[in-house]
Design a protein around this motif. Structure first.
Motif, PDB file in Angstrom:
ATOM      1  N   LEU A  49      11.145   8.991  -2.093  1.00 47.01           N
ATOM      2  CA  LEU A  49      11.082   7.789  -2.930  1.00 47.01           C
ATOM      3  C   LEU A  49       9.650   7.387  -3.247  1.00 47.01           C
ATOM      4  CD1 LEU A  49      13.917   5.591  -1.369  1.00 47.01           C
ATOM      5  CD2 LEU A  49      14.016   7.059  -3.393  1.00 47.01           C
ATOM      6  N   ASP A  50       8.704   7.759  -2.363  1.00 49.39           N
ATOM      7  CA  ASP A  50       7.296   7.442  -2.609  1.00 49.39           C
ATOM      8  C   ASP A  50       6.833   7.967  -3.970  1.00 49.39           C
ATOM      9  OD1 ASP A  50       6.731   6.027  -0.325  1.00 49.39           O
ATOM     10  OD2 ASP A  50       6.010   7.752   0.804  1.00 49.39           O
ATOM     11  N   SER A  51       7.258   9.176  -4.306  1.00 48.19           N
ATOM     12  CA  SER A  51       6.778   9.810  -5.538  1.00 48.19           C
ATOM     13  C   SER A  51       7.858   9.854  -6.617  1.00 48.19           C
ATOM     14  CB  SER A  51       6.307  11.242  -5.234  1.00 48.19           C
ATOM     15  OG  SER A  51       7.343  11.999  -4.627  1.00 48.19           O
ATOM     16  N   TRP A  52       8.900   9.052  -6.467  1.00 47.77           N
ATOM     17  CA  TRP A  52      10.004   9.078  -7.419  1.00 47.77           C
ATOM     18  C   TRP A  52       9.674   8.175  -8.603  1.00 47.77           C
ATOM     19  CZ3 TRP A  52      14.087   5.938  -9.277  1.00 47.77           C
ATOM     20  CH2 TRP A  52      15.129   6.652  -9.884  1.00 47.77           C
ATOM     21  N   PRO A  53       9.585   8.732  -9.819  1.00 50.05           N
ATOM     22  CA  PRO A  53       9.110   7.966 -10.979  1.00 50.05           C
ATOM     23  C   PRO A  53      10.241   7.295 -11.750  1.00 50.05           C
ATOM     24  CG  PRO A  53       9.279  10.261 -11.575  1.00 50.05           C
ATOM     25  CD  PRO A  53       9.791  10.153 -10.168  1.00 50.05           C
ATOM     26  N   GLY A  54      10.891   6.355 -11.139  1.00 52.03           N
ATOM     27  CA  GLY A  54      11.970   5.659 -11.826  1.00 52.03           C
ATOM     28  C   GLY A  54      12.046   4.229 -11.328  1.00 52.03           C
ATOM     29  N   THR A  55      13.149   3.574 -11.633  1.00 50.96           N
ATOM     30  CA  THR A  55      13.395   2.197 -11.204  1.00 50.96           C
ATOM     31  C   THR A  55      14.304   2.213  -9.977  1.00 50.96           C
ATOM     32  OG1 THR A  55      13.106   1.311 -13.430  1.00 50.96           O
ATOM     33  CG2 THR A  55      14.419  -0.008 -11.904  1.00 50.96           C
ATOM     34  N   ILE A  56      13.985   1.382  -8.999  1.00 49.03           N
ATOM     35  CA  ILE A  56      14.749   1.335  -7.756  1.00 49.03           C
ATOM     36  C   ILE A  56      15.116  -0.114  -7.448  1.00 49.03           C
ATOM     37  CG2 ILE A  56      14.769   1.869  -5.283  1.00 49.03           C
ATOM     38  CD1 ILE A  56      12.544   3.875  -5.757  1.00 49.03           C
ATOM     39  N   VAL A  57      16.381  -0.346  -7.098  1.00 47.90           N
ATOM     40  CA  VAL A  57      16.813  -1.624  -6.523  1.00 47.90           C
ATOM     41  C   VAL A  57      17.500  -1.296  -5.199  1.00 47.90           C
ATOM     42  CG1 VAL A  57      18.167  -3.729  -6.818  1.00 47.90           C
ATOM     43  CG2 VAL A  57      17.156  -2.611  -8.828  1.00 47.90           C
ATOM     44  N   VAL A  58      16.989  -1.868  -4.110  1.00 46.43           N
ATOM     45  CA  VAL A  58      17.472  -1.545  -2.769  1.00 46.43           C
ATOM     46  C   VAL A  58      18.016  -2.793  -2.090  1.00 46.43           C
ATOM     47  CG1 VAL A  58      16.877  -0.622  -0.498  1.00 46.43           C
ATOM     48  CG2 VAL A  58      15.744   0.281  -2.525  1.00 46.43           C
ATOM     49  N   VAL A  59      19.237  -2.695  -1.577  1.00 43.51           N
ATOM     50  CA  VAL A  59      19.777  -3.701  -0.658  1.00 43.51           C
ATOM     51  C   VAL A  59      19.734  -3.087   0.730  1.00 43.51           C
ATOM     52  CG1 VAL A  59      21.854  -4.914   0.090  1.00 43.51           C
ATOM     53  CG2 VAL A  59      21.275  -4.820  -2.340  1.00 43.51           C
ATOM     54  N   SER A  60      19.011  -3.710   1.653  1.00 42.76           N
ATOM     55  CA  SER A  60      18.903  -3.133   2.990  1.00 42.76           C
ATOM     56  C   SER A  60      18.516  -4.194   4.005  1.00 42.76           C
ATOM     57  CB  SER A  60      17.858  -2.005   3.006  1.00 42.76           C
ATOM     58  OG  SER A  60      17.739  -1.461   4.309  1.00 42.76           O
ATOM     59  N   GLU A  85      -7.885  11.171  12.915  1.00 46.31           N
ATOM     60  CA  GLU A  85      -8.503  12.164  12.044  1.00 46.31           C
ATOM     61  C   GLU A  85      -7.472  12.851  11.153  1.00 46.31           C
ATOM     62  OE1 GLU A  85     -10.668  14.872  14.459  1.00 46.31           O
ATOM     63  OE2 GLU A  85     -12.001  13.339  15.283  1.00 46.31           O
ATOM     64  N   LEU A  86      -6.217  12.894  11.624  1.00 49.52           N
ATOM     65  CA  LEU A  86      -5.179  13.565  10.847  1.00 49.52           C
ATOM     66  C   LEU A  86      -4.964  12.914   9.483  1.00 49.52           C
ATOM     67  CD1 LEU A  86      -2.431  14.167  13.542  1.00 49.52           C
ATOM     68  CD2 LEU A  86      -3.650  15.938  12.304  1.00 49.52           C
ATOM     69  N   ILE A  87      -5.272  11.609   9.369  1.00 50.20           N
ATOM     70  CA  ILE A  87      -4.956  10.899   8.129  1.00 50.20           C
ATOM     71  C   ILE A  87      -6.188  10.624   7.288  1.00 50.20           C
ATOM     72  CG2 ILE A  87      -2.927   9.796   9.138  1.00 50.20           C
ATOM     73  CD1 ILE A  87      -4.587   7.220   9.346  1.00 50.20           C
ATOM     74  N   SER A  88      -7.321  11.199   7.657  1.00 54.20           N
ATOM     75  CA  SER A  88      -8.557  10.881   6.948  1.00 54.20           C
ATOM     76  C   SER A  88      -8.509  11.292   5.477  1.00 54.20           C
ATOM     77  CB  SER A  88      -9.744  11.561   7.642  1.00 54.20           C
ATOM     78  OG  SER A  88      -9.564  12.970   7.649  1.00 54.20           O
ATOM     79  N   ASP A  89      -7.727  12.332   5.144  1.00 51.94           N
ATOM     80  CA  ASP A  89      -7.672  12.802   3.766  1.00 51.94           C
ATOM     81  C   ASP A  89      -6.300  12.607   3.129  1.00 51.94           C
ATOM     82  OD1 ASP A  89      -6.347  14.589   5.365  1.00 51.94           O
ATOM     83  OD2 ASP A  89      -7.064  16.377   4.309  1.00 51.94           O
ATOM     84  N   VAL A  90      -5.464  11.756   3.731  1.00 54.89           N
ATOM     85  CA  VAL A  90      -4.135  11.545   3.176  1.00 54.89           C
ATOM     86  C   VAL A  90      -4.200  10.466   2.106  1.00 54.89           C
ATOM     87  CG1 VAL A  90      -1.768  10.805   3.665  1.00 54.89           C
ATOM     88  CG2 VAL A  90      -3.002  12.222   5.319  1.00 54.89           C
ATOM     89  N   PRO A  91      -3.709  10.732   0.900  1.00 53.93           N
ATOM     90  CA  PRO A  91      -3.748   9.716  -0.165  1.00 53.93           C
ATOM     91  C   PRO A  91      -2.748   8.606   0.126  1.00 53.93           C
ATOM     92  CG  PRO A  91      -2.494  11.622  -0.875  1.00 53.93           C
ATOM     93  CD  PRO A  91      -3.075  11.989   0.464  1.00 53.93           C
ATOM     94  N   PRO A  92      -2.854   7.478  -0.596  1.00 52.06           N
ATOM     95  CA  PRO A  92      -1.862   6.415  -0.433  1.00 52.06           C
ATOM     96  C   PRO A  92      -0.462   6.957  -0.688  1.00 52.06           C
ATOM     97  CG  PRO A  92      -3.707   5.649  -1.754  1.00 52.06           C
ATOM     98  CD  PRO A  92      -3.899   7.122  -1.574  1.00 52.06           C
ATOM     99  N   PRO A  93       0.582   6.298  -0.119  1.00 47.30           N
ATOM    100  CA  PRO A  93       1.944   6.807  -0.279  1.00 47.30           C
ATOM    101  C   PRO A  93       2.339   7.070  -1.719  1.00 47.30           C
ATOM    102  CG  PRO A  93       1.907   5.041   1.340  1.00 47.30           C
ATOM    103  CD  PRO A  93       0.519   5.120   0.743  1.00 47.30           C
ATOM    104  N   ARG A  94       1.854   6.261  -2.660  1.00 44.74           N
ATOM    105  CA  ARG A  94       2.183   6.521  -4.062  1.00 44.74           C
ATOM    106  C   ARG A  94       1.115   5.949  -4.982  1.00 44.74           C
ATOM    107  NH1 ARG A  94       5.957   2.808  -2.249  1.00 44.74           N
ATOM    108  NH2 ARG A  94       5.791   0.707  -3.116  1.00 44.74           N
ATOM    109  N   ASP A  95       0.975   6.569  -6.127  1.00 45.88           N
ATOM    110  CA  ASP A  95       0.087   6.075  -7.174  1.00 45.88           C
ATOM    111  C   ASP A  95       0.942   5.233  -8.114  1.00 45.88           C
ATOM    112  OD1 ASP A  95      -1.492   5.650  -9.400  1.00 45.88           O
ATOM    113  OD2 ASP A  95      -2.472   7.609  -9.288  1.00 45.88           O
ATOM    114  N   SER A  96       0.960   3.915  -7.891  1.00 47.85           N
ATOM    115  CA  SER A  96       1.870   3.032  -8.625  1.00 47.85           C
ATOM    116  C   SER A  96       1.593   3.037 -10.121  1.00 47.85           C
ATOM    117  CB  SER A  96       1.770   1.606  -8.075  1.00 47.85           C
ATOM    118  OG  SER A  96       2.182   1.572  -6.726  1.00 47.85           O
TER     119      SER A  96
END
Length: 591
Positions: free
Chosen positions: A450-461, A260-271
């Motif tokens: 990073l979910d809501s960060w509006p830029g370009t990301i390249v990740v090595v991990s 129930e805690l996540i019933s109103d949580v939006p997706p991690p980001r609006d791409s």
């Protein structure tokens, strides 16, 4: 079930700070236990007390009389002047007639840990810290053990090595206690979770996903818990529910209240929104490589390759250790030039490059002053944060922000380095192994930013959980001079790597590689894919069932429509029950 190690009312302090306070717990035969908690919270101390490396201040630690145990911590060292063969095989007391068989087993493990190419007769004294850690890990894994205790074993492995280690530990049947921040590894390997918090050890059934559910429920019940912790748990739950496939392990219980805690949580980001915003900030050109050739020493990395990174792209870059990922990131950052071709950077691009090396930080400044030195406030997407708020996001609470930078640990310096990079408000992030030295709570904070960060990301991990959550695309370096785009993500990368290794492995090595566990590992991966498919079907039926219930309520006065809707609902419920039954069968195979 045989009890291997038991600790009763154990306490352990360093100075005036208690890390363990009257802790009681046990490890049984076949247990695979993941240990989580904040950096400096007592995880390594718990392991060392459990293994007998450090004595308890009070309480009792008892071990099975015939216990065969190996321990690989971050303090583990290798004998000076030894070779890989000495370190891995000599402790076993192998006779000459059994040397070949022992070598074959060691070769299998060293291949999985990505150091066989160094040779069994290579001296360990000249190896890097990561290579030495892998040799120590191999020396533990070749033994016939009841219990293996590991502290951050995935730190020096790439994605392929992490999966091999997970498969090996599961198929070996050896009991395991492991400290790791690798959440995919926790979820894949561990059947129980211990959380070290405030001197106590909270115990949970299941791996990472089950622990997140249980912690969210604890947050719901504990009204005094900070709201930010609760919100982070809710967002993580939403990701686990909606995110990448094969995310959850077989559930040991259902926590309806946590759902129930996540019933109103939006997706991690609006791409779509983030992409539009990124184009306004960055324009059409961000970073481009045109007909570029790149080498690391004499080793070719790119061979006349063209690659364009656009506004709002979120790219995960994978490849085996030594494939050139860091070299490519440095080229993108402008720290080096291609041998042929050219690098193009957009006029409005502002790059922040997080390297694996710790940069020079002002040692005499306080933490907060070091962050404010870059800027007083920062706009990250829709969030505006003060320097103090951002520092807190990276594990520096108010009292810690007045600590001199020179007194920080390596992990704390890494977090400060990342905070300073973000305070500069870049619009392109190049992150080289950003999860190194970060605990799970700080990783969640980073992913939230990073979910809501509006830029370009390249990740090595090597942390596939972070790559799958933060990135929309995965590309790979396979050693052919190309950058390969993988629509199937990391799972496709691992499948392709398996085919490459199988095709290039010497004939003599193939019987060792294909012996038993690899077949089981392949079956498990197939079962995990099947689980993912079933979960998507069940989720679709859940939505359909909810809609039918709503339709039934609206048609309360229409008897004809009620009958039709009821029949359809019963069909949906029956199909869902059948799929859930199949899910349970496949989940057993996946374990």
């Amino acid at each position: 079930m045989v009890n291997l190690v038991n600790i009763e009312n154990v306490s352990k302090s360093y100075g005036v700070r208690p890390l363990l306070d009257s802790v009681s717990l046990g490890v049984n035969q076949g247990d695979r236990i993941g240990v989580v908690g904040l950096n400096g919270g007592g995880k390594t101390t718990l392991l060392e007390v459990l293994a007998g490396i450090e004595p308890a201040d009070t309480g009792r630690v008892s071990r099975n009389r015939d216990l065969r145990m190996a321990v690989v911590t971050q303090r583990t060292d290798l004998p000076a002047g030894s070779t890989v063969r000495n370190a891995v095989l000599d402790p076993l007391g192998i006779t000459e007639e059994h040397q070949w068989a022992a070598d074959a087993r060691a070769r299998s493990i060293l291949t999985g840990l990505e150091i066989l190419t160094l040779g069994l007769d290579s001296p360990v004294d000249t190896m890097s810290g990561g290579e030495r850690r892998r040799v120590a890990l191999a020396a533990a894994l070749v033994q016939d053990l009841d219990l293996v205790v590991l502290d951050e074993p995935t730190n020096h492995l790439d994605v392929e090595g992490v999966r091999w280690l997970a498969d090996h530990l599961i198929s070996s049947g050896t009991a395991l206690v492991v400290v790791t921040h690798d959440r995919w590894f926790l979820d894949t390997v561990c059947t129980r979770t211990w959380e070290v918090v405030g001197g106590r050890v909270e115990q949970y059934e299941g791996g990472y996903a089950d622990w997140v559910y249980a912690r969210a429920e604890r947050a719901r019940l504990a009204d005094t818990l900070e709201e930010k912790r609760r919100n982070l748990a809710r967002k993580e739950l939403a990701w686990l529910r909606r995110g990448a496939p094969a995310r959850t392990s077989k559930p040991r219980y259902r926590i309806e209240a946590a759902e129930e805690l996540i019933s109103d949580v939006p997706p991690p980001r609006d791409s779509v929104e983030l992409m539009a915003f990124a184009k306004r900030r960055l324009g059409r050109t961000v970073l481009e490589l045109e007909d570029a050739s790149v080498k690391a020493g004499d080793k070719p990395i790119l061979d006349h390759e063209t690659w364009r990174i656009g506004p709002g792209d979120r790219v995960g870059l994978v490849g085996v250790n030594g494939s050139g990922k860091t070299t490519l990131l440095r080229l993108l950052a402008g720290d080096s030039e291609p041998v042929t071709g050219r690098r193009v950077q957009g006029q409005t691009v502002r790059i922040a490059h997080l390297t694996q090396e710790l940069v020079e930080l002002p040692p005499r400044k306080r933490v907060l002053e070091a962050v404010e030195e870059i800027a007083g406030r920062v706009q990250l997407g829709k969030q505006e944060l003060s320097a103090s708020q951002l520092a807190e996001r990276f594990g520096f609470p108010a009292e810690k922000q007045w600590t001199p930078v020179g007194d920080l640990s390596g992990g704390e310096r890494r977090r400060l380095q990342l905070a300073r990079l973000l305070m500069a408000e870049p619009n392109v992030l190049l992150l080289d192994e950003p999860t190194n030295d970060l605990d799970i709570d700080t990783l969640q904070q980073l992913e939230d930013l990073l979910d809501s960060w509006p830029g370009t990301i390249v990740v090595v991990s090597h942390d596939r959980y972070l790559v799958e959550r933060v990135c929309d695309r995965v590309v790979a370096l396979f050693g052919d001079g190309k950058i390969s785009d993988l629509t199937g993500g990391i799972e496709e990368y691992l499948d392709l790597r398996l085919k490459i290794v199988s095709a290039t492995a010497p004939a003599a090595a193939k019987p060792v590689r294909d012996d038993g566990p690899k077949v089981n590992a392949a079956e498990r991966r197939a079962a995990q894919k099947e689980l993912s498919r079933l979960e998507r079907q069940i989720a679709t039926l859940d939505k359909k069932e909810a809609k039918l219930h709503a339709a039934l309520a609206e048609a309360a006065t229409d008897s004809g429509k009620l009958l039709d809707l009821d029949a359809e609902l019963r069909g949906v419920v029956a199909e869902k029950e059948e799929l859930e039954g199949r899910w349970l069968e496949v989940a057993d195979a996946a374990e």
